[in-house]
Motif scaffolding. Structure first.
Motif, PDB file in Angstrom:
ATOM      1  N   SER A  62       0.907  -1.094  -0.117  1.00 30.65           N
ATOM      2  CA  SER A  62      -0.039   0.169  -0.233  1.00 30.65           C
ATOM      3  C   SER A  62       0.853   1.313  -0.098  1.00 30.65           C
ATOM      4  O   SER A  62       0.461   2.091  -0.741  1.00 30.65           O
ATOM      5  N   LEU A  63       1.965   1.105   0.623  1.00 30.36           N
ATOM      6  CA  LEU A  63       3.039   2.294   0.761  1.00 30.36           C
ATOM      7  C   LEU A  63       3.481   2.710  -0.563  1.00 30.36           C
ATOM      8  O   LEU A  63       3.767   3.791  -0.868  1.00 30.36           O
ATOM      9  N   LYS A  65       2.134   1.984  -3.434  1.00 28.28           N
ATOM     10  CA  LYS A  65       1.100   2.634  -4.226  1.00 28.28           C
ATOM     11  C   LYS A  65       1.107   4.204  -3.793  1.00 28.28           C
ATOM     12  O   LYS A  65       0.626   4.946  -4.638  1.00 28.28           O
ATOM     13  N   SER A  66       1.156   4.313  -2.595  1.00 30.94           N
ATOM     14  CA  SER A  66       0.849   5.874  -2.156  1.00 30.94           C
ATOM     15  C   SER A  66       1.883   6.826  -2.429  1.00 30.94           C
ATOM     16  O   SER A  66       1.653   7.768  -2.937  1.00 30.94           O
ATOM     17  N   ASN A  67       3.403   6.264  -2.076  1.00 30.49           N
ATOM     18  CA  ASN A  67       4.286   7.443  -2.211  1.00 30.49           C
ATOM     19  C   ASN A  67       5.593   6.663  -2.237  1.00 30.49           C
ATOM     20  O   ASN A  67       6.046   5.752  -1.235  1.00 30.49           O
ATOM     21  N   ILE A  70       8.560   7.919   0.203  1.00 32.31           N
ATOM     22  CA  ILE A  70       8.350   7.237   1.470  1.00 32.31           C
ATOM     23  C   ILE A  70       8.691   5.753   1.596  1.00 32.31           C
ATOM     24  O   ILE A  70       9.193   5.188   2.714  1.00 32.31           O
ATOM     25  N   ILE A 131       4.210  16.658   6.071  1.00 33.69           N
ATOM     26  CA  ILE A 131       4.605  16.100   6.938  1.00 33.69           C
ATOM     27  C   ILE A 131       5.266  16.506   8.313  1.00 33.69           C
ATOM     28  O   ILE A 131       4.979  16.148   9.673  1.00 33.69           O
TER      29      ILE A 131
ATOM     30  N   LYS B  89      -4.164  12.304  -0.152  1.00 32.20           N
ATOM     31  CA  LYS B  89      -5.102  11.403  -0.677  1.00 32.20           C
ATOM     32  C   LYS B  89      -6.576  12.145  -0.482  1.00 32.20           C
ATOM     33  O   LYS B  89      -7.468  11.094  -1.182  1.00 32.20           O
ATOM     34  N   VAL B 157      -6.730   2.891   1.473  1.00 32.36           N
ATOM     35  CA  VAL B 157      -6.177   2.266   0.330  1.00 32.36           C
ATOM     36  C   VAL B 157      -4.855   2.407   0.316  1.00 32.36           C
ATOM     37  O   VAL B 157      -3.965   1.549   0.111  1.00 32.36           O
ATOM     38  N   PHE B 158      -4.205   3.671   0.695  1.00 27.72           N
ATOM     39  CA  PHE B 158      -3.029   4.046   0.588  1.00 27.72           C
ATOM     40  C   PHE B 158      -2.230   3.920   1.912  1.00 27.72           C
ATOM     41  O   PHE B 158      -0.862   4.206   2.188  1.00 27.72           O
TER      42      PHE B 158
END
Lengths: 240, 520, 110
Positions: A62-63, A65-67, A70, A131, B89, B157-158
């Motif tokens: 998931s991470l 997919k996210s960024n 990071i 952040i 997001k 999801v993320f």
């Protein structure tokens, strides 16, 4: 004297870590998930759930997919730390297992990865406005603590070598409830003290994300709500 | 092709792309307050009418209670490492720039209080871990920002641990209701649904009149007696659909579509006046009990009418509750026909009919439309369809492609499980939140504009009552026509040629000027 | 929160819907319309009157489609269409016209 102090410290830290994490996990396990809330699309079999969890834990899916940044720094840190921690098993086992011999040469490189990852995360925490906004003092301190542990560890290889045979003797002694001498190198003592601190705060900090992910309903539930009725014990009582 | 008035004075602006991260604007949305529930709305649901004197004590105790009753709440409050992966997001953050609309920051509004009262670090070193006392300001901040979350689950999801802000926001609303600080929009509607049977307050007499009126329209259009039965005992199928389908546009066109499909399938079906609502706002306020009360109406209606199957109409949050929760809340449904999914989505029903080749479409009837599809958040991330992983993405698209020649998907990172919420879900579809709704729609609107630029897309279809209402209000502000948003079954209806239906020249491009009878 | 109609005070809620439906009058409708920046003409009144008749019979506002169908019958297709309804009542024939007609606000996903 130092040896006694550290012996006590490590017994206490180990106790707090094990009991603390066990208690937290018991809390998580005891709290029911009243509803089926897997983040869809979700696996429709238990095997699928294991595979999903495997991907989350092993490759941080998931991470990813996210960024990507990071993910990269987080992955370098966690993977590096894993190898480094495994390599430390040689200090608590009398005979060195074959796989420990195998990873032995990579320990140093792993420590580089770990520090690069941690530095990357720290820089992002400071530089990226979003952040920085969500960070508390403890979030910075946790990264600094880990960097300090890694740095003192590496220091013993590069700057101030210690008598690791004696260190091993000390820890093997602890396993047998004996207090053997501990070299009084400042680098070693700082390293050991910081690791003990990390062990102590583990169960009462965000480090619980490690065990926590296995209890995350959005990741560990099967998508079978239409086929199989799911009900929490407290909700069942409403039906009586 | 829609002509986009991008630079309308004072109007909302498209983003450079749907993922453009705004600069942080602290406090940008802090003055936005949705109307508080009136005492009666609260007491109707078993909550205190007004903020109670010992609200602080009760709220803190409620946090502890929820941590014990709901694993997700407990684990998610503990597990966040503030990695920042979720920060870009949320459509409300992208649209407003208010940092408290970043998922982690929204969670932290509650997490900070949880830490203060329930964790060692927060009790003894509050400053160190960002823990804070539950003050009146904090409560007001909760009210404000937990009513700026549409519970769409995109953040979940993320998140590397699957932390779902929707769970936190539902819990927060549950806590606020427990101390008498409810929201008018949700609580008034839940009370109405528990009293009358639907969110609109449509009584059986009015419902019957509306359905009869629609039957007239259908007969006029098709020359056939296409029925929308109400409270017919012994029907095979009970249709549970959002009451918006009896009232608003384009929802009502979707209802006409279901009626045509059922007619063509030759099944007996009925609407229930007792359970005349698919949407379950109990979910929005995180109230298991209220969600259960509403769900039990559906069970009761199914028993009373003696049906064999339950089919749900186009409604996003309803489908999440139906697919994921109904069996839990109101099951077991052992009295229904086990050969069909319980419950079934109308999309599954129609898709099935198409697979069997039992629907005769004239796709050219939708040729004036260049179409895209908006995955509604609760269907995409909160439910399934078709009995396989990801069916909720395929079925609607396959149905649309069966009845439209010109179909184009939007950017993959804004659809499927990554879909952006319409901006009106989760109990925010109320006029006083219009500013938020318009801004929150901007990632979706930007993705839509991209396919309009690239493929000349004119219309967007959706299968959620909230999405449809939200878009019909918001799209005009982005330069689209209000009827650019369509029901999926509206498109099904316009292409579907019923057996025995008379086709007139002006509606049938292939016609020869004489009414022809179509046989199948 | 109240409207003032020739000195009489008529309570309304946060959104301008009157709380006591029996207090409605044509004068009040004009006052609400003015507050909504709607200039009441013959066509507006046709809508308002239909809404009130419908409400009297069914205790709820009609579906927009039903409203439009009726107006189409009485005033022709130039007036009886969705687009024109929004020209008459920019915030929507359901919500804004209901407010002026003294009906409760339609609730739900509408």
């Amino acid at each position: 004297m130092t040896a006694t102090l550290f012996a006590i410290l490590y017994y206490v830290a180990t106790l707090l870590l094990v009991v603390g994490v066990a208690m937290k996990m018991r809390r998580y396990a005891k709290a029911p998930a009243p509803l089926k809330i897997p983040t869809m699309p979700a696996p429709r079999t238990m095997k699928g759930v294991y595979f999903r969890m495997f991907r989350e834990v092993v490759v941080f899916e998931s991470l990813f997919k996210s960024n990507k940044w990071i993910w990269l720094f987080g992955y370098l840190f966690h993977f590096g730390m894993l190898v480094v921690v495994l390599r430390h098993f040689r200090y608590v086992t009398y005979d060195i297992w074959w796989w420990l011999e195998l990873i032995q040469p990579f320990g140093i490189y792993a420590s580089y990865l770990m520090v690069i990852g941690l530095m990357g995360l720290l820089v992002r925490r400071i530089v990226v406005e979003r952040i920085r906004y969500i960070s508390s003092p403890s979030d910075y301190l946790m990264l600094i603590l880990l960097i300090a542990i890694a740095a003192t560890g590496m220091g013993m290889t590069f700057v101030q070598p210690v008598d690791i045979v004696a260190v091993k003797g000390f820890f093997l002694g602890l396993l047998r409830l004996q207090i053997n001498p501990l070299p009084s190198s400042p680098m070693l003592l700082i390293h050991l003290a910081l690791v003990a601190l990390l062990m102590i705060i583990f169960p009462i900090s965000k480090l619980m994300h490690g065990p926590g992910i296995f209890f995350s309903p959005t990741r560990n539930q099967i998508d079978n709500s239409r086929e199989k009725r799911h009900i929490a014990p407290w909700a069942k009582k409403l039906e009586e | 092709m829609a002509k986009l008035d991008m630079n309308a004075e004072g109007g909302p602006k498209f983003m450079a792309d749907p993922f453009t991260i705004p600069d942080i604007k602290c406090g940008a949305m802090e003055d936005l307050d949705s109307y508080m529930a009136h005492p009666k709305h609260n007491t109707d649901l078993g909550f205190p009418g007004e903020l109670i004197d010992n609200w602080q004590e009760v709220a803190i105790a409620k946090i502890g209670e929820l941590a014990e009753k709901n694993r997700a709440f407990q684990v998610y409050l503990d597990s966040c490492v503030k990695c920042g992966a979720c920060t870009d997001k949320c459509h409300y953050f992208l649209g407003t720039g208010d940092p408290k609309n970043m998922p982690v920051a929204r969670q932290d509004l509650l997490r900070s209080v949880y830490r203060r009262y329930y964790t060692f670090a927060g009790k003894y070193f509050p400053k160190l871990v960002g823990a804070r006392d539950l003050t009146r300001e904090v409560l007001d901040e909760w009210y404000n920002y937990y009513h700026q979350c549409s519970q769409c689950r995109r953040c979940s999801v993320f998140c590397p641990y699957g932390i779902d802000t929707a769970e936190i926001s539902m819990a927060a609303r549950d806590i606020m209701n427990a101390v008498g600080k409810g929201q008018k929009y949700c609580n008034e509607i839940i009370a109405k649904a528990q009293d009358v049977g639907n969110n609109l307050g449509l009584n059986p007499k009015a419902l019957r009149a509306t359905l009869e009126d629609l039957e007239e329209d259908l007969e006029e259009e098709t020359g056939l007696s296409v029925r929308i039965p109400l409270d017919e005992k012994g029907a095979d199928i009970l249709l549970i659909t959002p009451s918006a389908d009896f009232f608003a546009d384009p929802h009502i066109d979707g209802l006409l579509g279901y009626a045509k499909v059922f007619h063509e399938a030759g099944v007996s079906w009925t609407v229930s006046s007792y359970a005349s609502e698919a949407a379950n706002f109990g979910m929005f306020i995180g109230s298991y009990e209220n969600m259960r009360t509403l769900s039990l109406r559906i069970r009761q209606a199914a028993i009373d009418l003696g049906v064999k199957r339950i089919v749900f109409g186009e409604c996003g949050h309803a489908w999440r509750v139906a697919y994921s929760f109904l069996n839990t809340l109101a099951g077991p449904f052992d009295f229904l026909d086990q050969d069909y999914p319980i419950p079934q989505h109308i999309m599954e029903f129609t898709h099935d009919m198409i697979q069997k080749g039992e629907l005769n479409f004239d796709k050219s009837r939708n040729d004036h439309i260049r179409l895209t599809y908006h995955d509604s958040c609760n269907v995409a991330r909160g439910a399934g369809m078709g009995g396989y992983e990801g069916g909720q993405f395929d079925l609607p698209r396959e149905v649309l492609k069966a009845c439209c020649n010109n179909y184009f998907d939007m950017d993959r990172d804004t659809t499927h499980e990554s879909t952006f919420c319409c901006g009106g879900g989760g109990g925010l579809l109320t006029d006083e939140l219009m500013d938020l709704r318009v801004k929150g729609a901007s990632p979706r609107m930007t993705a839509l504009k991209d396919v309009t630029d690239e493929h000349g897309v004119t219309h967007m279809a959706a299968i959620c009552a909230i999405c449809k209402t939200q878009f019909s209000k918001v799209m005009p502000k982005y330069g689209y026509e209000m009827d650019s948003i369509m029901s999926v079954h509206q498109l099904v209806a316009s292409a579907l040629i019923l057996t025995g239906q008379e086709i007139e020249e002006d509606t049938a491009p292939e016609g020869n000027g004489v009414a022809t009878e179509v046989s199948s | 929160m109240a409207y003032d109609v020739n000195g009489a005070t008529i309570e309304h809620d946060e959104e301008g819907y009157i709380t006591n439906l029996s207090e409605w009058s044509k004068e009040l409708a004009d006052v609400i319309a003015t507050a909504e920046a709607v200039d009441m003409g013959e066509e507006h009144w046709a809508v308002v009157n239909f809404l009130r008749d419908y409400y009297e019979e069914y205790q709820i506002a009609p579906a927009v489609r039903v409203l439009i169908k009726s107006i189409k019958k009485s005033m022709g297709p130039e007036v009886g269409n969705n687009k024109y309804m929004y020209e008459l009542f920019p915030y929507g024939p359901a919500k804004q016209a209901c407010k002026i007609a003294g009906l409760p606000k339609p609730t739900g996903c509408v």
